[in-house]
Write an enzyme that holds these catalytic residues in place. Sequence first.
Site, mmCIF file in Angstrom:
data_model
loop_
_atom_site.group_PDB
_atom_site.id
_atom_site.type_symbol
_atom_site.label_atom_id
_atom_site.label_comp_id
_atom_site.label_asym_id
_atom_site.label_seq_id
_atom_site.Cartn_x
_atom_site.Cartn_y
_atom_site.Cartn_z
ATOM 1 C CB SER A 164 54.846 56.707 13.804
ATOM 2 O OG SER A 164 55.866 56.011 13.119
ATOM 3 C CB THR A 165 54.122 51.997 14.374
ATOM 4 O OG1 THR A 165 55.483 52.264 14.063
ATOM 5 C CG2 THR A 165 53.822 50.517 14.152
ATOM 6 C CG HIS A 208 56.763 58.798 11.060
ATOM 7 N ND1 HIS A 208 57.041 58.423 12.350
ATOM 8 C CD2 HIS A 208 56.995 60.145 11.021
ATOM 9 C CE1 HIS A 208 57.419 59.475 13.049
ATOM 10 N NE2 HIS A 208 57.397 60.537 12.265
ATOM 11 C CG ASP A 240 58.888 62.805 14.964
ATOM 12 O OD1 ASP A 240 59.360 63.917 15.290
ATOM 13 O OD2 ASP A 240 58.414 62.567 13.842
ATOM 14 C CG MET A 242 59.117 52.512 18.534
ATOM 15 S SD MET A 242 59.851 50.976 17.926
ATOM 16 C CE MET A 242 61.228 50.817 19.052
#
Length: 361
Positions: A183-184, A209, A305, A302
């Site tokens: 993700s991030t 993501h 997930d 973050m």
Amino acid sequence: MTETMPTLAKIKVLIVDDSASVRQVLKEILESDPQIEVIAVAPDPYVAVERIKKETPDVITLDIEMPRMDGLTFLEKIMSQHPIPVVICSTLAGEGSDSALAALEKGAIDIIAKPKLGAREFFEESRVKICDVVKSAARARILKNRARRLQTSPKLTADAVLPKPTSHALIRTTEKVVVVGASTGGTEALREFLEAMPLDAPGIVIVQHMPEEFTARFAERLDKTCRITVKEAASNDSVIRGHALIAPGNHHLLLKSSGARYYVETREGPLVSRHRPSVDVLFRSAARYGGRNVIGVIMTGMGDDGARGMLEMKQAGAFNIAQDESTCVVFGMPAEAVKTGGVDRVLPLGAIASEVVRLCH
């Protein structure tokens, strides 16, 4: 005498956008979250610099197209002179443009794809997601002092898309499949990971993501810099050596099998762990259809997930790797996976690709 509980410092945000209406709406949206305070708004980078001199924000939201100085130039100056977490909020991001990808390469933490029309409606509908992105960016700056996160709405699990595996009867095969969640900070982490892969690397399936219509361009750019083939996944794509498939934005991606053949399926469905695509959905499908033939990797990001799905993979016989805190932009998803008990090994980003290849051979 009554003791008062200490209050958490609010995340200070500076909004930089040439549209007065966007500045106003975005300010209202962000300040609806009790953890966020908008300390200033600016119509262009020059005004933003003067605001920063008075008070340093924790996060900057930044448009790309602006008068006097474009957002990419400003971003480059920020990162070279006074690094502050930046979230790009631009209409260009919605097109999956080179400009938005360049922003991530120059150090932007995340992207919010702003529509050309109906900005107020978009921001209202995406309120939770936008606030989460800003809080994630703030956390990227304060990794050693992680703030308590508020759960603002219930989160669905992978049950909403795919039932849990009921048995682990899969036999071990000679071919391994690698499933990756990020993700991030994941765009650059994935680039380093994939560029280190040899031509005969095992088949790789990835959930990052990322906004819709952004993943195809991201895959194309990686395909040009990697020895292996990288593409946006489509239903029925085979998972084969020397190829990596990236989940299309706004669609879940599942690993499936038919005999000895592995392939993927893209699927619509509800948000899982507040994401679509969701790492948990991919990992659950890997547990169900891949079992002991799977190597799992969870990278910077973050939230949680992927943590549940990674545990299910381990219980099905997979071997799982988490990126370590020192190389993560945000040590959230890997930390949760470790805490849940689904991780076999924690490694720095630069060591993950070689370990995956070793395990597969």
